[in-house]
Design a protein around this motif. Structure first.
Motif, PDB file in Angstrom:
ATOM      1  N   UNK A  93      64.101 107.745  60.042  1.00  0.00           N
ATOM      2  CA  UNK A  93      65.205 106.810  60.283  1.00  0.00           C
ATOM      3  C   UNK A  93      65.535 106.733  61.776  1.00  0.00           C
ATOM      4  N   UNK A  94      65.580 107.895  62.408  1.00  0.00           N
ATOM      5  CA  UNK A  94      65.881 107.930  63.840  1.00  0.00           C
ATOM      6  C   UNK A  94      64.851 107.113  64.625  1.00  0.00           C
TER       7      UNK A  94
ATOM      8  N   UNK B 299      67.113 114.559  66.214  1.00  0.00           N
ATOM      9  CA  UNK B 299      66.677 113.405  65.421  1.00  0.00           C
ATOM     10  C   UNK B 299      66.638 113.705  63.924  1.00  0.00           C
TER      11      UNK B 299
ATOM     12  N   UNK C  30      62.535 112.473  56.485  1.00  0.00           N
ATOM     13  CA  UNK C  30      63.089 111.128  56.318  1.00  0.00           C
ATOM     14  C   UNK C  30      64.171 110.836  57.348  1.00  0.00           C
ATOM     15  N   UNK C  31      64.908 111.857  57.732  1.00  0.00           N
ATOM     16  CA  UNK C  31      65.935 111.656  58.743  1.00  0.00           C
ATOM     17  C   UNK C  31      65.284 111.317  60.089  1.00  0.00           C
TER      18      UNK C  31
ATOM     19  N   UNK D 185      68.545 116.106  62.382  1.00  0.00           N
ATOM     20  CA  UNK D 185      69.650 116.976  61.966  1.00  0.00           C
ATOM     21  C   UNK D 185      70.797 116.200  61.334  1.00  0.00           C
ATOM     22  N   UNK D 186      70.545 115.739  60.136  1.00  0.00           N
ATOM     23  CA  UNK D 186      71.573 115.030  59.369  1.00  0.00           C
ATOM     24  C   UNK D 186      72.614 116.022  58.847  1.00  0.00           C
TER      25      UNK D 186
ATOM     26  N   UNK E  74      72.025 119.422  56.852  1.00  0.00           N
ATOM     27  CA  UNK E  74      70.699 120.027  57.086  1.00  0.00           C
ATOM     28  C   UNK E  74      70.736 121.542  56.982  1.00  0.00           C
TER      29      UNK E  74
END
Lengths: 305, 305
Positions: A86-87, A263, A82-83, A265-266, A269
């Motif tokens: 978003x990116x 991209x 999902x991260x 790595x929120x 993570x």
């Protein structure tokens, strides 16, 4: 890792100590997921039964000795989906709304009105139909884009993609898309799939996004394509050589957005990756089936698993 | 405008010729929507019955003579909604994924991995519950954000916002949001609503987006707030003075994204604006009720119309 330490002897090591640490070990949690050290240390793996990798892509450990062994390989599928989606939506909107140019004009204190593009209604092809590709497809559909997929096998009526084209026939389908998004795993089949022929087949104005692996792309062909206007722009988070060398022409090409393999790595993570491993370790220790078992012939976790 | 020319005598003019053109005119299509020329030319409006403005905001024509006249005012509500929503989502993702910093590092050929933020789960307050605010709310919900609204009246169970707070109590609610988004019309009530007290009430790390009107904000308070970290960042498409003067400190403040009043202006907007006017002209000519009639006491088109 605390819970694991109560049931197992845990050795922590870096690349240098890997061979020593592997000797006698049953399982390996490979946290430095881009490292090629495992292949060099492999002769020391005298009782290894399981390798878990802290990434979605497993290409760095797809060397023949591991591939042909009985060692089970699992990955961290799902953590980044999902991260990354978003990116990808973010760079698509940045292109559509001309955000990089706004920042450039801002630096020069220049007020220069431009017309922008809509995002809704634009056509996106997501190349890669694993969980990352699916998360991307859902996200882009949610904002009104028309999305298809490209994967190993063609399909119709896919819940996330609708139509899925066969990657082997990619060039025939590329002309129909405004955005082409590479999220495929790196395998023998996908390596270099974005080459001169692919870029030449893209629609005028089409933009290319790569968050998969740098080696999906023939970088020289991408640079030649960008100079010729196909693709018209690119957002690149992954590269054949990482870090991207400071003398790479990509840094300064117009219409290229570069980010340093981040991209997915929120913040948080790393904890999430450890949780994924800890759950698999619990299963392993209690004899339950492992999650995210990689098909070592395919080079990824087959869908439906 | 071709269809209109077959049924009416059409005069085209700029600011300078406006008074002459107004004399004897029944209707005015005000295309230069930020112009204050209409007030100066107003004494010449000897038989004017209808003014249509090529924008959503009508504040530039809310002068007492028009307000207190019988002249009907209509606007271009609906044209910009979805494009503005895309823009707002774009700047939110740009902040979350640290895109401006990536571009800055790219200029320096520097590979510097950072952790980014998720967008899903973040809380957004959309201040303004007209059609633009509703389009924004739907867009942000579609990507998993938690959205509320702020409008003239508090409400529960709103289809787009869920909860709507009363703008009069804004400061009490501001601490609960990661993003505060101003899309309200400019009226006596909303002018300067984002002042020192509002910014001080925002959560640490909260970001402010203004695509409404510059005068919703007390600019000096915003700049002081940014220096103090509340808001932590701002994306501004509108300003008290436009174009933003080249010596404004806003151009160079860190964590400020500036765009030149273009968030809604997708390619094709001019044609769409003319279509909206043409449809209203058809209605006017045939005696049907006009669309988008502004309540001149409120200063916008009331919802439900």
């Amino acid at each position: 890792m605390r819970t694991i330490e109560t049931t197992a002897l845990v050795r922590y090591t870096d690349e240098k100590g890997l061979a020593d640490a592997l000797r006698g070990a049953d399982a390996l949690f490979l946290y430095d997921f881009l490292s090629t050290a495992l292949r060099r240390a492999w002769p020391a793996a005298d009782r290894l039964r399981w390798v878990h990798i802290a990434s979605a892509g497993v290409d760095p450990v797809m060397f023949p000795e591991l591939r042909e062994s009985d060692v089970v390989l699992t990955n961290s599928r799902g953590v980044f989906d999902d991260s990354i989606a978003e990116y990808i939506l973010g760079v698509i909107i940045a292109f559509a709304k001309d955000l990089p140019r706004s920042l450039e004009l801002q630096r020069r204190h220049r007020w220069q009105h431009r017309e922008t593009e809509r995002v809704a209604g634009r056509r996106a092809l997501v190349v890669g139909t694993g969980p990352i590709g699916r998360a991307v497809a859902r996200m882009l559909r949610a904002v009104g884009m028309a999305v298809s997929g490209a994967g190993r096998r063609a399909a119709d009526g896919d819940p996330d993609f609708g139509e899925v084209h066969a990657s082997a026939e990619l060039a025939a389908h590329l002309p129909g898309y405004d955005y082409v998004i590479a999220v495929a795993p790196l395998t023998e089949q996908t390596k270099g799939m974005f080459d001169a022929a692919a870029f030449a087949a893209m629609a005028p104005g089409a933009r290319f996004v790569n968050v998969g692996r740098g080696e999906l792309v023939v970088t020289a062909d991408l640079m030649a394509g960008l100079r010729a206007g196909r693709p018209a722009a690119a957002a690149l988070d992954v590269f054949e050589t990482e870090p991207l060398p400071s003398d790479s022409p990509l840094w300064t090409m117009p219409n290229v957005l570069i980010s340093p393999h981040m991209s997915g790595d929120f913040a948080g993570w790393r904890d999430t990756l450890v949780e994924v491993f800890a759950e698999n370790f619990r299963r392993w220790h209690s004899g339950e089936p492992l999650l995210n078992v990689v098909d070592k012939q395919l080079g990824y976790v087959p869908s439906g698993q």
